[in-house]
Design a protein around this motif. Structure first.
Motif, PDB file in Angstrom:
ATOM      1  N   ARG A 197     -17.998  -1.228  -6.546  1.00  0.00           N
ATOM      2  CA  ARG A 197     -18.390  -0.846  -5.223  1.00  0.00           C
ATOM      3  C   ARG A 197     -17.102  -0.407  -4.468  1.00  0.00           C
ATOM      4  N   ASP A 198     -17.060   0.724  -3.533  1.00  0.00           N
ATOM      5  CA  ASP A 198     -16.092   1.059  -2.688  1.00  0.00           C
ATOM      6  C   ASP A 198     -15.596  -0.057  -1.916  1.00  0.00           C
ATOM      7  N   LEU A 199     -14.203   0.003  -1.616  1.00  0.00           N
ATOM      8  CA  LEU A 199     -13.659  -1.325  -0.812  1.00  0.00           C
ATOM      9  C   LEU A 199     -12.667  -0.285   0.325  1.00  0.00           C
ATOM     10  N   THR A 200     -12.608  -0.772   1.702  1.00  0.00           N
ATOM     11  CA  THR A 200     -11.637  -0.223   2.476  1.00  0.00           C
ATOM     12  C   THR A 200     -10.479  -1.136   2.383  1.00  0.00           C
ATOM     13  N   LEU A 201      -9.289  -0.686   2.849  1.00  0.00           N
ATOM     14  CA  LEU A 201      -8.141  -1.607   2.850  1.00  0.00           C
ATOM     15  C   LEU A 201      -8.506  -2.794   3.691  1.00  0.00           C
ATOM     16  N   GLU A 202      -9.111  -2.589   4.723  1.00  0.00           N
ATOM     17  CA  GLU A 202      -9.367  -3.770   5.600  1.00  0.00           C
ATOM     18  C   GLU A 202     -10.462  -4.760   4.912  1.00  0.00           C
ATOM     19  N   GLU A 203     -11.409  -4.130   4.295  1.00  0.00           N
ATOM     20  CA  GLU A 203     -11.962  -5.413   3.500  1.00  0.00           C
ATOM     21  C   GLU A 203     -11.324  -5.913   2.302  1.00  0.00           C
ATOM     22  N   ALA A 204     -10.385  -5.295   1.596  1.00  0.00           N
ATOM     23  CA  ALA A 204      -9.477  -5.973   0.777  1.00  0.00           C
ATOM     24  C   ALA A 204      -8.895  -6.905   1.455  1.00  0.00           C
ATOM     25  N   LEU A 205      -8.049  -6.660   2.222  1.00  0.00           N
ATOM     26  CA  LEU A 205      -7.207  -7.600   3.065  1.00  0.00           C
ATOM     27  C   LEU A 205      -7.867  -8.736   3.535  1.00  0.00           C
ATOM     28  N   GLY A 206      -9.330  -8.545   3.580  1.00  0.00           N
ATOM     29  CA  GLY A 206     -10.063  -9.828   4.122  1.00  0.00           C
ATOM     30  C   GLY A 206     -10.656 -10.479   2.961  1.00  0.00           C
ATOM     31  N   ALA A 207     -10.200 -10.168   1.723  1.00  0.00           N
ATOM     32  CA  ALA A 207     -10.885 -10.960   0.578  1.00  0.00           C
ATOM     33  C   ALA A 207     -10.278 -12.422   0.490  1.00  0.00           C
ATOM     34  N   ASP A 208     -11.082 -13.334   0.116  1.00  0.00           N
ATOM     35  CA  ASP A 208     -10.641 -14.533  -0.169  1.00  0.00           C
ATOM     36  C   ASP A 208      -9.234 -14.829  -1.221  1.00  0.00           C
ATOM     37  N   GLU A 209      -9.725 -13.682  -2.349  1.00  0.00           N
ATOM     38  CA  GLU A 209      -8.656 -13.759  -3.712  1.00  0.00           C
ATOM     39  C   GLU A 209      -8.565 -12.014  -3.701  1.00  0.00           C
ATOM     40  N   VAL A 210      -7.366 -11.504  -4.399  1.00  0.00           N
ATOM     41  CA  VAL A 210      -7.148 -10.269  -4.877  1.00  0.00           C
ATOM     42  C   VAL A 210      -6.290 -10.571  -6.286  1.00  0.00           C
ATOM     43  N   PHE A 211      -6.816  -9.959  -7.263  1.00  0.00           N
ATOM     44  CA  PHE A 211      -5.967  -9.982  -8.766  1.00  0.00           C
ATOM     45  C   PHE A 211      -6.230  -8.489  -8.942  1.00  0.00           C
ATOM     46  N   LEU A 212      -4.882  -8.170  -9.882  1.00  0.00           N
ATOM     47  CA  LEU A 212      -4.834  -7.141 -10.525  1.00  0.00           C
ATOM     48  C   LEU A 212      -5.111  -7.326 -12.141  1.00  0.00           C
ATOM     49  N   THR A 213      -5.548  -6.210 -12.857  1.00  0.00           N
ATOM     50  CA  THR A 213      -5.690  -6.180 -14.285  1.00  0.00           C
ATOM     51  C   THR A 213      -5.033  -4.938 -15.014  1.00  0.00           C
ATOM     52  N   SER A 214      -4.460  -5.256 -16.039  1.00  0.00           N
ATOM     53  CA  SER A 214      -3.905  -4.015 -16.697  1.00  0.00           C
ATOM     54  C   SER A 214      -3.733  -4.583 -18.214  1.00  0.00           C
ATOM     55  N   SER A 215      -3.376  -3.797 -19.047  1.00  0.00           N
ATOM     56  CA  SER A 215      -3.074  -3.944 -20.585  1.00  0.00           C
ATOM     57  C   SER A 215      -1.942  -4.919 -20.855  1.00  0.00           C
ATOM     58  N   LEU A 216      -0.934  -4.862 -19.888  1.00  0.00           N
ATOM     59  CA  LEU A 216       0.197  -5.718 -20.117  1.00  0.00           C
ATOM     60  C   LEU A 216       0.256  -6.918 -19.180  1.00  0.00           C
ATOM     61  N   THR A 248       0.701  -1.293   0.167  1.00  0.00           N
ATOM     62  CA  THR A 248       0.024   0.070   0.016  1.00  0.00           C
ATOM     63  C   THR A 248       1.030   1.313  -0.008  1.00  0.00           C
ATOM     64  N   ALA A 249       0.560   2.089  -0.767  1.00  0.00           N
ATOM     65  CA  ALA A 249       1.259   3.451  -0.738  1.00  0.00           C
ATOM     66  C   ALA A 249       1.128   4.299   0.365  1.00  0.00           C
ATOM     67  N   LEU A 298      -2.750 -12.610 -10.146  1.00  0.00           N
ATOM     68  CA  LEU A 298      -3.272 -12.935  -8.846  1.00  0.00           C
ATOM     69  C   LEU A 298      -2.315 -12.425  -7.935  1.00  0.00           C
ATOM     70  N   VAL A 299      -2.685 -11.555  -7.048  1.00  0.00           N
ATOM     71  CA  VAL A 299      -1.882 -11.161  -5.858  1.00  0.00           C
ATOM     72  C   VAL A 299      -1.680 -12.221  -4.774  1.00  0.00           C
ATOM     73  N   GLU A 300      -0.492 -12.544  -4.461  1.00  0.00           N
ATOM     74  CA  GLU A 300      -0.142 -13.531  -3.411  1.00  0.00           C
ATOM     75  C   GLU A 300       0.006 -12.882  -2.184  1.00  0.00           C
ATOM     76  N   ARG A 301       0.451 -11.837  -2.045  1.00  0.00           N
ATOM     77  CA  ARG A 301       0.602 -11.042  -0.612  1.00  0.00           C
ATOM     78  C   ARG A 301       0.287  -9.551  -0.857  1.00  0.00           C
ATOM     79  N   TRP A 302      -0.265  -8.910   0.146  1.00  0.00           N
ATOM     80  CA  TRP A 302      -0.635  -7.678   0.168  1.00  0.00           C
ATOM     81  C   TRP A 302       0.117  -7.085   1.549  1.00  0.00           C
ATOM     82  N   ASP A 303       0.659  -6.163   1.588  1.00  0.00           N
ATOM     83  CA  ASP A 303       1.535  -5.648   2.686  1.00  0.00           C
ATOM     84  C   ASP A 303       1.867  -6.768   3.682  1.00  0.00           C
ATOM     85  N   GLY A 304       2.582  -7.941   3.011  1.00  0.00           N
ATOM     86  CA  GLY A 304       3.000  -9.083   3.657  1.00  0.00           C
ATOM     87  C   GLY A 304       1.976 -10.119   4.023  1.00  0.00           C
TER      88      GLY A 304
END
Length: 288
Positions: free
Chosen positions: A231-250, A142-143, A255-261
């Motif tokens: 919908r809006d997501l707090t950081l706490e909600e995101a860290l409580g997700a079952d999975e997280v992934f990123l999308t971009s053109s490249l 997280t920035a 898949l996000v394996e770890r977020w803030d460790g």
């Protein structure tokens, strides 16, 4: 953990092919843009970056739609889509690589050494280079800075990219492949060059564009091809997700394996399914 990085042309034993205002340069070192170009002086420009597959540049029409929207928001003249398409064909015509990227840059052209308007003839640069296929997974951090969801450049893919450069450097400093920004309201916004998706059971959620996130092309396609809630997501909600992934053109779907460790406990099955859908649909249509 394997970190993300766009392999440079020199990493792969190649140099970018560059097209500048009608002239094609096989060696990027020969290409020139004026020292007073407003894109250089004050970041008065917009750009697009497209994935290149063996079949060619992906989703060119959608990228040009967004380029036009960004140019209009910046007060730049409308770019000529036909000229850009010709330039893209030119830089890809004799490539010796299968996977890479094309960058289209449209700037204000020659201008004053300040923030006043440029003098009137924009600059078009189209460049192509080889790139490695990104890994299937990555770590994010997280920035410490916030995205301004109400800013003048919100939603604009501007060449004023210093904040993202600093953000990606922050990711590297933390052995991560991407940095995720929250907005001024403390909600999850986006990565330096990615959109963020969270999986809760079978529900897939991504922040709305009102959060300040860029309208990513891969994000746009995934919203059309899959059941996704905005919908809006707090950081706490995101860290409580079952999975997280990123999308971009490249990156496509990554898949996000770890977020803030923090390591997510989900197996990534929904992410893998959506990555498969995206690969199948995008592989069947070069310009969906």
């Amino acid at each position: 953990m394997q970190l993300d990085r766009d392999a440079s042309a020199t990493d792969l034993g190649l140099r970018p092919t560059v097209w500048v205002d009608g002239h094609l340069y096989a060696d990027a070192r020969d290409a020139r843009v004026g020292a007073t170009d407003h894109g250089l002086v004050v970041g008065d420009g917009v750009f697009e970056a497209l994935k290149v597959t063996p079949a060619g540049a992906f989703a060119l029409r959608r990228h040009l739609d967004r380029l036009e929207r960004s140019a209009r928001a910046m007060g730049l003249p409308r770019p000529d889509r036909g000229v850009i398409a010709t330039a893209v064909d030119a830089v890809l015509a004799d490539r010796s690589w299968a996977h890479g990227k094309v960058r289209i840059t449209w700037t204000g052209g020659d201008g004053p050494l300040g923030s006043q308007a440029a003098y009137g003839v924009p600059t078009l640069v189209v460049a192509a280079t080889a790139a490695e296929v990104p890994p299937a997974g990555t770590d994010v951090v997280t920035a410490p800075w916030r995205r301004n969801e109400h800013g003048a450049l919100t939603g604009v893919k501007s060449t004023s990219y210093g904040e993202n450069v600093r953000g990606l450097a922050f990711a590297r400093e933390h052995d991560c492949g991407e940095t995720v920004f929250l907005n001024t309201a403390g909600k999850v916004c986006e990565g330096t060059g990615t959109n963020v998706f969270c999986v809760f059971g079978r529900e897939v959620v991504t922040p709305p564009l009102a959060s300040g996130a860029l309208a990513g092309i891969t994000r746009e396609l995934l919203l059309e091809w899959a059941d996704v809630t905005e919908r809006d997501l707090t950081l706490e909600e995101a860290l409580g997700a079952d999975e997280v992934f990123l999308t971009s053109s490249l990156r496509d779907v990554q898949l996000v394996e770890r977020w803030d460790g923090y390591a997510f406990t989900g197996l990534g099955m929904v992410t893998a399914q959506l990555a498969g859908v995206f690969a199948e649909r995008s592989g069947a249509d070069l310009d969906p």
